[in-house]
Design an enzyme around this catalytic site. Structure first.
Site, short mmCIF file in Angstrom:
data_model
loop_
_atom_site.label_atom_id
_atom_site.label_comp_id
_atom_site.label_asym_id
_atom_site.label_seq_id
_atom_site.Cartn_x
_atom_site.Cartn_y
_atom_site.Cartn_z
N ASP A 163 -7.81 -7.69 -0.31
CA ASP A 163 -6.95 -8.01 0.83
C ASP A 163 -7.70 -7.76 2.12
O ASP A 163 -8.56 -6.88 2.17
CB ASP A 163 -5.70 -7.13 0.81
CG ASP A 163 -6.04 -5.68 1.09
OD1 ASP A 163 -5.86 -5.25 2.24
OD2 ASP A 163 -6.51 -4.97 0.17
N CYS A 167 -6.41 -29.62 5.48
CA CYS A 167 -5.27 -28.79 5.89
C CYS A 167 -4.39 -29.54 6.88
O CYS A 167 -4.79 -30.52 7.50
CB CYS A 167 -5.74 -27.45 6.46
SG CYS A 167 -6.12 -27.45 8.22
N CYS A 179 -5.97 -29.83 10.44
CA CYS A 179 -7.06 -30.80 10.60
C CYS A 179 -6.59 -32.23 10.37
O CYS A 179 -7.16 -33.17 10.93
CB CYS A 179 -8.21 -30.46 9.65
SG CYS A 179 -9.06 -28.95 10.15
N ASP A 214 0.85 -1.19 0.00
CA ASP A 214 0.00 0.00 0.00
C ASP A 214 0.89 1.24 0.00
O ASP A 214 2.11 1.13 -0.01
CB ASP A 214 -0.98 -0.03 1.18
CG ASP A 214 -0.26 -0.12 2.52
OD1 ASP A 214 0.97 0.01 2.55
OD2 ASP A 214 -0.94 -0.31 3.53
N CYS A 247 -11.70 -31.42 6.13
CA CYS A 247 -10.68 -30.43 5.76
C CYS A 247 -9.35 -31.13 5.52
O CYS A 247 -8.94 -32.00 6.29
CB CYS A 247 -10.54 -29.38 6.86
SG CYS A 247 -9.30 -28.14 6.48
N HIS A 293 -5.30 -23.31 9.08
CA HIS A 293 -6.66 -23.77 8.75
C HIS A 293 -7.47 -22.66 8.07
O HIS A 293 -8.12 -22.89 7.05
CB HIS A 293 -7.40 -24.27 10.00
CG HIS A 293 -8.85 -24.53 9.73
ND1 HIS A 293 -9.29 -25.71 9.15
CD2 HIS A 293 -9.95 -23.74 9.88
CE1 HIS A 293 -10.60 -25.63 8.97
NE2 HIS A 293 -11.03 -24.44 9.41
ZN LIG Z 1 -8.40 -27.49 8.46
#
Ligand SMILES: [Zn+2]
Length: 412
Positions: A304, A352, A355, A103, A350, A381
């Site tokens: 953003d 990720c 998880c 920015d 999930c 996550h």
């Molecule tokens: Zn997750």
């Protein structure tokens, strides 16, 4: 009506390619000078101090995040753009080759800068923590003139002066891929008269930024103009007409966007037609789940926001549960002692890292005892949730099933 964009509409240097459009829905690709690509629409997480809090750059890349938003004001204060330049620029400094947005520093000058003195002329006081508090004499933050913004460092009290030229110079030295022009971000509480005056000043600054940028750019950086004007139709139109007539590489939309996603949709509907199709569009500071859908279906490519990362650090995780898609695992801990025994991940399906490896019971425990690893795990996550959502949205756009997908997503 679907429409494949011929190659002739590619932007100079291949910075942005519009791959597909269907009404306001767009699929595009941003590319930096290193050759890294970012498929749009894309969510750009905020990496204030050249780091997404609680994650290092390798983890960020492993999460498939190919665009981040760094704050110029913070990097100017520490370590300073000269040091970053000497060390080879932001990409090398933080070992990250994805697209880096910066920015102008103007927003933080207002939100973090402190009063210089009482009684200076043309003082604006705007952002309280929530950006909503009434202006008072005690909250004066910075001096704004037609030439510059002056403010006091929130770190060491240094007096700093930001002009359109040195905002671009700082970003140039930082070596980001996408730079923003200096603008004044007015408060949602500002009067029509002040918003108008401020918007007109921002237009003059945009011209000065563009001139300075053209003199210094080596062809590896791209500059976005910013449409201001608050929640006022005539001001937004005037700003859009002027900014879109200039030779910017992309267009950002800033300032107050009203108070709801409906206001955002309305403002975008006023101005989106002024932005040339082939230019990428960035919406500044937007990022709740409903707002993301609003932005995308109104022709925005990137946005953003601190939401997924900031929420993670306060124990709030994103889950597939409309309408808010969030769950506070710490509140659960206190309200429901049984959750201390939850032997399952945040989301069963999930994929990720968090998880796949850890249970809610363990994350609750880490949060309760203040282990900092939980910040990293919850951030992973949440960013993975956003990434997966954007992947699915892009897929739905390509399959001409966006609105079907959206309906299903909010009904789940
Ligand atoms: Zn997750």
């Amino acid at each position: 009506m679907q429409n494949y964009i011929p190659n002739t509409q590619k932007q100079k240097n291949n910075f942005f390619e519009l791959l597909y459009t269907n009404g306001n829905l767009r699929i595009g690709k941003l590319r930096n000078s290193i050759g890294q690509e970012l498929l749009t629409p894309a969510f750009i997480p905020v990496a204030t101090n050249a780091s997404i809090r609680a994650l290092d750059s390798i983890k960020v890349k492993e999460l498939g995040i190919n665009g981040i938003f760094v704050n110029t004001y913070h990097m100017h204060l520490t370590p300073g753009e000269d040091i970053v330049e000497e060390l080879g620029g932001l990409h090398k400094f933080m070992n990250y080759d994805g697209l880096i947005f910066t920015d102008s520093g103007g927003f933080q000058a207002f939100s973090l800068g402190q009063a210089i003195t009482d009684g200076v002329g043309k003082i604006v006081s705007i952002f309280s923590k929530e950006g909503r508090k009434k202006q008072t004499k005690q909250e004066k933050l910075a001096e704004v003139t037609d030439e510059y913004i002056v403010f006091k460092s929130h770190i060491d009290g240094r007096i700093l002066k930001l002009t359109p030229e040195n905002s671009i110079l700082i970003q140039h030295k930082l070596g980001s891929d996408i730079l923003m022009v200096l603008d004044e971000c007015t408060s949602p509480l500002a009067s029509y008269e002040y918003t108008k005056l401020s918007m007109e000043r921002s237009l003059k600054w945009a011209l000065r930024c563009l001139d300075f940028f053209k003199q210094h750019n080596k062809g590896n950086q791209y500059l976005y103009g910013i449409i201001q004007g608050g929640y006022h139709y005539d001001l937004r139109i005037k700003s859009a007409e002027f900014i879109c007539s200039l030779d910017f590489d992309g267009i950002a939309i800033g300032g107050s966007l009203g108070t709801s996603k409906d206001n955002i949709a309305e403002i975008l509907s006023w101005i989106i037609g002024y932005i040339p199709q082939e230019k990428p569009r960035h919406l500044l500071g937007i990022g709740s789940i409903p707002e993301i859908f609003t932005a995308i279906e109104n022709g925005i490519d990137t946005f953003d926001c601190v939401i997924p990362t900031r929420y993670a650090r306060t124990g709030t995780v994103f889950v597939n549960e409309p309408p808010n898609f969030i769950r506070d695992i710490t509140a659960k801990y206190y309200k429901n002692l049984e959750s201390r025994k939850y032997d399952f991940p945040i989301e069963q399906d999930c994929d990720c890292y968090t998880c796949k490896n850890y249970t809610v019971a363990y994350l609750n425990h880490l949060f309760y005892v203040g282990e900092i690893s939980v910040m990293t795990l919850l951030t992973i996550h949440n960013l993975n949730f956003y990434n997966k959502l954007l992947n699915r949205i892009r897929q739905a756009i390509l399959e001409n099933k966006y609105f079907e997908f959206k309906k299903h997503f909010f009904q789940k």
